[in-house]
Design an enzyme around this catalytic site. Structure first.
Site, PDB file in Angstrom:
ATOM      1  N   TYR A  80       0.801  -1.117   0.018  1.00  0.00           N
ATOM      2  CA  TYR A  80      -0.014   0.034   0.007  1.00  0.00           C
ATOM      3  C   TYR A  80       0.924   1.127  -0.023  1.00  0.00           C
ATOM      4  O   TYR A  80       2.016   1.142   0.575  1.00  0.00           O
ATOM      5  CB  TYR A  80      -0.796   0.062   1.062  1.00  0.00           C
ATOM      6  CG  TYR A  80      -2.112  -0.652   1.224  1.00  0.00           C
ATOM      7  CD1 TYR A  80      -3.144  -0.240   0.412  1.00  0.00           C
ATOM      8  CD2 TYR A  80      -2.645  -1.490   2.522  1.00  0.00           C
ATOM      9  CE1 TYR A  80      -4.259  -1.010   0.271  1.00  0.00           C
ATOM     10  CE2 TYR A  80      -3.695  -1.918   2.590  1.00  0.00           C
ATOM     11  CZ  TYR A  80      -4.505  -1.642   1.605  1.00  0.00           C
ATOM     12  OH  TYR A  80      -5.851  -2.489   1.622  1.00  0.00           O
ATOM     13  N   GLU A 126      -5.539  -0.424   8.185  1.00  0.00           N
ATOM     14  CA  GLU A 126      -5.343  -0.020   9.587  1.00  0.00           C
ATOM     15  C   GLU A 126      -4.288   0.883   9.877  1.00  0.00           C
ATOM     16  O   GLU A 126      -3.567   1.048  10.939  1.00  0.00           O
ATOM     17  CB  GLU A 126      -4.958  -1.509  10.448  1.00  0.00           C
ATOM     18  CG  GLU A 126      -6.091  -2.418  10.554  1.00  0.00           C
ATOM     19  CD  GLU A 126      -6.586  -2.899   9.509  1.00  0.00           C
ATOM     20  OE1 GLU A 126      -7.569  -2.816   8.795  1.00  0.00           O
ATOM     21  OE2 GLU A 126      -5.675  -3.865   8.621  1.00  0.00           O
ATOM     22  N   ASN A 184      -9.768   1.596  -2.412  1.00  0.00           N
ATOM     23  CA  ASN A 184      -9.816   0.351  -1.940  1.00  0.00           C
ATOM     24  C   ASN A 184     -11.018   0.116  -1.214  1.00  0.00           C
ATOM     25  O   ASN A 184     -11.555   0.824  -0.458  1.00  0.00           O
ATOM     26  CB  ASN A 184      -8.843   0.466  -0.775  1.00  0.00           C
ATOM     27  CG  ASN A 184      -8.442  -0.937  -0.152  1.00  0.00           C
ATOM     28  OD1 ASN A 184      -8.128  -1.778  -0.747  1.00  0.00           O
ATOM     29  ND2 ASN A 184      -8.525  -1.044   1.276  1.00  0.00           N
ATOM     30  N   GLU A 185     -11.757  -1.181  -1.480  1.00  0.00           N
ATOM     31  CA  GLU A 185     -12.908  -1.595  -0.964  1.00  0.00           C
ATOM     32  C   GLU A 185     -13.921  -0.403  -0.949  1.00  0.00           C
ATOM     33  O   GLU A 185     -14.615   0.042   0.040  1.00  0.00           O
ATOM     34  CB  GLU A 185     -12.749  -2.040   0.465  1.00  0.00           C
ATOM     35  CG  GLU A 185     -12.154  -3.287   0.475  1.00  0.00           C
ATOM     36  CD  GLU A 185     -11.919  -3.889   2.009  1.00  0.00           C
ATOM     37  OE1 GLU A 185     -12.152  -3.264   2.968  1.00  0.00           O
ATOM     38  OE2 GLU A 185     -11.612  -5.257   1.898  1.00  0.00           O
ATOM     39  N   GLU A 265      -6.660 -10.079  -1.162  1.00  0.00           N
ATOM     40  CA  GLU A 265      -6.432  -9.995   0.383  1.00  0.00           C
ATOM     41  C   GLU A 265      -6.951 -11.399   0.892  1.00  0.00           C
ATOM     42  O   GLU A 265      -8.026 -11.499   1.295  1.00  0.00           O
ATOM     43  CB  GLU A 265      -6.980  -8.821   0.894  1.00  0.00           C
ATOM     44  CG  GLU A 265      -6.541  -7.532   0.829  1.00  0.00           C
ATOM     45  CD  GLU A 265      -7.005  -6.556   1.822  1.00  0.00           C
ATOM     46  OE1 GLU A 265      -7.954  -6.711   2.646  1.00  0.00           O
ATOM     47  OE2 GLU A 265      -6.963  -5.441   1.598  1.00  0.00           O
ATOM     48  N   TYR A 330      -0.001  -9.252  13.010  1.00  0.00           N
ATOM     49  CA  TYR A 330      -1.141  -9.782  12.115  1.00  0.00           C
ATOM     50  C   TYR A 330      -1.229 -11.533  12.327  1.00  0.00           C
ATOM     51  O   TYR A 330      -1.972 -12.070  11.556  1.00  0.00           O
ATOM     52  CB  TYR A 330      -1.090  -9.442  10.667  1.00  0.00           C
ATOM     53  CG  TYR A 330      -2.451  -9.154   9.945  1.00  0.00           C
ATOM     54  CD1 TYR A 330      -2.896  -7.905  10.465  1.00  0.00           C
ATOM     55  CD2 TYR A 330      -2.703 -10.185   9.203  1.00  0.00           C
ATOM     56  CE1 TYR A 330      -4.169  -7.513   9.645  1.00  0.00           C
ATOM     57  CE2 TYR A 330      -3.989  -9.939   8.647  1.00  0.00           C
ATOM     58  CZ  TYR A 330      -4.883  -8.702   8.823  1.00  0.00           C
ATOM     59  OH  TYR A 330      -5.957  -8.472   8.269  1.00  0.00           O
TER      60      TYR A 330
END
Ligand SMILES: *[C@@H]1O[C@H](CO)[C@@H](O)[C@H](O)[C@H]1NC(C)=O
Ligand SMILES: *[C@@H]1O[C@H](CO)[C@@H](O)[C@H](O)[C@H]1NC(C)=O
Ligand SMILES: *[C@@H]1O[C@H](CO)[C@@H](O)[C@H](O)[C@H]1NC(C)=O
Ligand SMILES: *[C@@H]1O[C@H](CO)[C@@H](O)[C@H](O)[C@H]1NC(C)=O
Ligand SMILES: *[C@@H]1O[C@H](CO)[C@@H](O)[C@H](O)[C@H]1NC(C)=O
Ligand SMILES: *[C@@H]1O[C@H](CO)[C@@H](O)[C@H](O)[C@H]1NC(C)=O
Ligand SMILES: *[C@@H]1O[C@H](CO)[C@@H](O)[C@H](O)[C@H]1NC(C)=O
Ligand SMILES: *[C@@H]1O[C@H](CO)[C@@H](O)[C@H](O)[C@H]1NC(C)=O
Ligand SMILES: *[C@@H]1O[C@H](CO)[C@@H](O)[C@H](O)[C@H]1NC(C)=O
Length: 654
Positions: A80, A126, A184-185, A265, A330
């Site tokens: 990103y 995030e 994004n989304e 993803e 993560y």
């Protein structure tokens, strides 16, 4: 290190053989709609990729992490681009050091890794405000991620600087970048503004040319793809191991009847929030689902392959307001510190079933060292250091102003007023409209009174006399990165009131603080003689430690632990490692990468403790360096369980 040379020798010939020197113009990357695949240099191609965010891994470790990804059998990495990481103020750009994205992409190229670039402007991730710069909020009514003209003007300006840097790094131009994501989304956002998507399409085409493969990513539901996809951007989906693979790709087919199947993803783990349990996703679930995705012939990106760290103030937050901790581990196949895990080796075995993976040694897990305890002493309170910390001088205002209104984008501001009346009995100080974003440490005439917190503590009792100084040190804990409330203003957003009649407090003096600058320049005054109390005033504590001599392998990475501390921020040698909050958890230790440590001089630790800290034995405060991270303590109350296996798209606003 010799193994790097070995790996390169093994890898380079393969790269050369597959691409005879026919001239750069032969390099092509495109979508073959007829045969439902990508084509690279004319050959059918699908990629197996992993996410690494260069903004979450120090440049010092980029090569180590990328090589480990290469050796797992990945064809590509995905990253990103956080706009706010590169444009801290309008028109001020940062592209050097840890922000040198071109160097990162060139390094991937040298190592034979392709790149799936998620260019923004919005990324979620995030990350603070989903990558959007907080200075966009200077127009209070701005509608982010829409065709709001002020938003588009800022996007145009930024992309006009950024995308031209990427063009020479596109695959067709000799670089590693095979595909570029815009937005994004978007289908999970409350706006469904096709004009905005069209604008991005025109903008990206203008800067990257007609041949670049542009794409979007959305959750694996028709409702997401409806507003998230648009002709001209190839629509891909995202989903984790809990989803039905066949059904998810059928959903992608509703938007893209032909072309390659792509999961952009595939969740190898999940994110954390302060006050919740640490997320863990079983290797078995990952292996099974990854196997199925690859058997479909799909391209896949594992999110994350290495999560890394939200250094400084870079974490984001979900809604209802729940900020993410400093670690972005993560539960990924490479740990936050780049360690090889059993998940890494299990994934490598799955990949091996579908393609040849590079032979040769895998870069080993780096050793960690427990430097032990370091005593700190209290140096001064934030209020004592106010003149030093507030470089720009205070602002006066009858009613409170937000961070954004005084061009403060991160960290802390101090709001000061006086008590209009005697409060000899405990008197409520209220943030009626939930206006404290996000946490306020309150004192009256230097006597700590308690903490107000967004969505959690709206009222505390205070005592004092008319004319006493009321100080609220307000902390931004990270801006919302997902959903409708992305325009997350910080500071005091509403009036504070006093007493049962809700008398509005007025005549504020507001101090924007640049604590990082004071710490970096060693300007924190050494004045304080500490007095312990239950709630102490927010204060600085300092100490130093020396790397032991006579151990040639040192320095090494380490983890710092905070025994007896509550909540705050920590710097080592001026590097802002991030927030600590062991009192809430689940994260207890912070990752300390070796490159910030020095052997030539004592290493200086600065801690800003916001609440209180208990002394240990011998009346000293101390921190402790250990060799093992603790990310999963459950000491804090569980506010809400995270939802592994859902897509990012399912964090709905409340
Ligand atoms: C997965 O989805 C497919 C297609 O909708 C369906 O046929 C299949 O039964 C589903 N599998 C499971 C385990 O639910
Ligand atoms: C506050 O209390 C003090 C005595 O403690 C008194 O002298 C003063 O008049 C009071 N002020 C107000 C505004 O009531
Ligand atoms: C404030 O004090 C009153 C009376 O002493 C008490 O009833 C109330 O619970 C206190 N409020 C808080 C938030 O501590
Ligand atoms: C505070 O209250 C005043 C008077 O009611 C109002 O004009 C002002 O908008 C309020 N300020 C904030 C930040 O809420
Ligand atoms: C606020 O400041 C103004 C101007 O200095 C003054 O007239 C007013 O009395 C003050 N209000 C309070 C509550 O102190
Ligand atoms: C700390 O809290 C305890 C228990 O509430 C109380 O007895 C003690 O006096 C407090 N200490 C200080 C320094 O305020
Ligand atoms: C901090 O203060 C709170 C509230 O008085 C108390 O419960 C807690 O034990 C204190 N923590 C430390 C580390 O002193
Ligand atoms: C730590 O601070 C001391 C005293 O200011 C200074 O001499 C030393 O160089 C600093 N250490 C590092 C690694 O910057
Ligand atoms: C935390 O993780 C460690 C290492 O995986 C494990 O041994 C421990 O049991 C976990 N603790 C909790 C409370 O889950």
């Amino acid at each position: 290190m010799p193994w790097i040379a070995t790996v390169l020798l093994l890898l380079l010939p393969a790269t050369l053989i597959s691409r005879p020197a026919n001239g750069a113009s032969q390099r092509t990357f495109e979508i073959d709609y007829e045969h439902n695949c990508f084509r690279k240099d004319g050959e059918p191609f699908r990629y197996i990729s992993g996410s690494i965010h260069y903004s979450r891994v120090p440049r010092f470790y980029w090569k180590d992490r990328l090589l480990k990804m290469k050796m797992a059998g990945l064809d590509a990495i995905q990253t990103y681009v956080p706009w706010n990481f590169h444009e801290p103020k309008p028109g001020i750009y940062q592209f050097t050091g840890d922000q040198d994205i071109e160097a990162f992409l060139r390094l991937a190229n040298e190592l034979g890794l392709l790149v799936v670039l998620r260019a923004g402007p919005y990324i979620c991730a995030e990350w603070e405000m989903g990558g959007l710069p907080a200075w966009l909020l200077q127009k209070q009514s701005i509608v982010l991620r829409s065709s709001d003209p002020d938003y588009l003007a800022a996007v145009n300006q930024w992309m006009g600087v950024f995308l031209p840097k990427i063009k020479p790094l596109l695959y067709e131009n000799g670089g590693p970048v095979i595909t570029v994501q815009a937005e994004n989304e978007y289908g999970s956002y409350f706006k469904c503004d096709y004009n905005y998507l069209r604008h991005l399409r025109t903008l990206f085409r203008f800067h990257l040319g007609e041949r670049a493969v542009l794409f979007t990513t959305d959750g694996n539901g028709d409702q997401y793809l409806r507003c998230g996809s648009i002709q001209g951007f190839y629509a891909t989906v995202d989903f984790g191991p809990g989803s039905n693979v066949t059904a998810s790709f059928i959903t992608q087919r509703h938007s893209e009847p032909k072309g390659p199947l792509v999961n952009s993803e595939f969740y190898t783990g999940w994110l954390d929030h302060w006050g919740e349990h640490h997320s863990v996703v079983s290797t078995q679930a990952i292996v099974q689902s990854l196997n199925e995705i690859l058997a479909h012939g799909a391209s896949v990106n594992m999110y994350m392959f290495i999560g890394g760290t939200n250094f400084g103030y870079w974490n984001g937050a979900n809604t209802p307001y729940a900020p993410q901790p400093t670690s972005y581990d993560y539960d990924a196949p490479l740990s936050e510190a780049g360690d090889l895990t059993s998940k890494y080796f299990a994934i490598r075995e799955v990949i091996r079933k579908f393609k040849a993976i590079p032979e040769g040694p895998i870069p080993p897990t780096t050793p960690k060292y427990a430097y032990g305890r370091v005593a700190l002493k209290k140096t001064c309170t934030v209020v004592e250091a106010l003149d030093t910390l507030c470089e720009v001088g205070p602002v006066k205002s009858i009613y409170p102003l937000t961070f954004d209104q005084v061009s403060q984008y991160f960290g802390f501001m101090l709001y000061r007023t006086t008590l209009p009346k005697n409060c000899s009995e405990p008197t409520p100080l209220n943030s009626l409209l939930n206006g404290v974003h996000d946490r306020a440490y309150v004192s009256v005439n230097g006597v700590p009174q308690g903490v107000l917190e967004r969505n959690k503590y709206f009222t505390i009792n205070i005592t004092g006399k008319a004319g006493d100084k009321v100080d609220l040190l307000v902390e931004s804990m990270g801006r919302v990165n997902f959903g409708r409330y992305n325009n997350d203003f910080k500071g005091l957003l509403a009036n504070m009131t006093l007493g049962h009649n809700d008398e509005i407090l007025t005549n504020w003096t507001i101090y924007p603080l640049n604590i990082d600058s004071a710490v970096i320049h060693g300007l924190i005054p050494q004045s304080m003689v500490g007095t312990p109390s239950n709630y102490s005033l927010p204060a600085f504590y300092e100490g130093s430690f020396t790397i032991p001599s006579g151990i040639p392998a040192l320095p090494q990475d380490t983890f710092i632990k905070f025994p007896g501390w509550t909540k705050g921020q920590i710097w080592i040698n001026g590097f802002n490692l991030g927030r600590y909050w062991p009192a809430r958890g689940p994260q207890v230790t912070l990752y300390v990468p070796v490159h910030i440590l020095k052997t030539s001089a004592p290493n200086n630790i600065t801690v800003l403790e916001l609440e209180n800290v208990s002394m240990c034995d011998q009346g000293k405060y101390f921190v402790e360096f250990v060799d093992t991270p603790i990310l999963n303590a459950t000491s804090g109350p569980t506010i809400r369980n995270s939802k592994p296996f859902s897509t990012e798209g399912q964090w709905e606003d409340l």
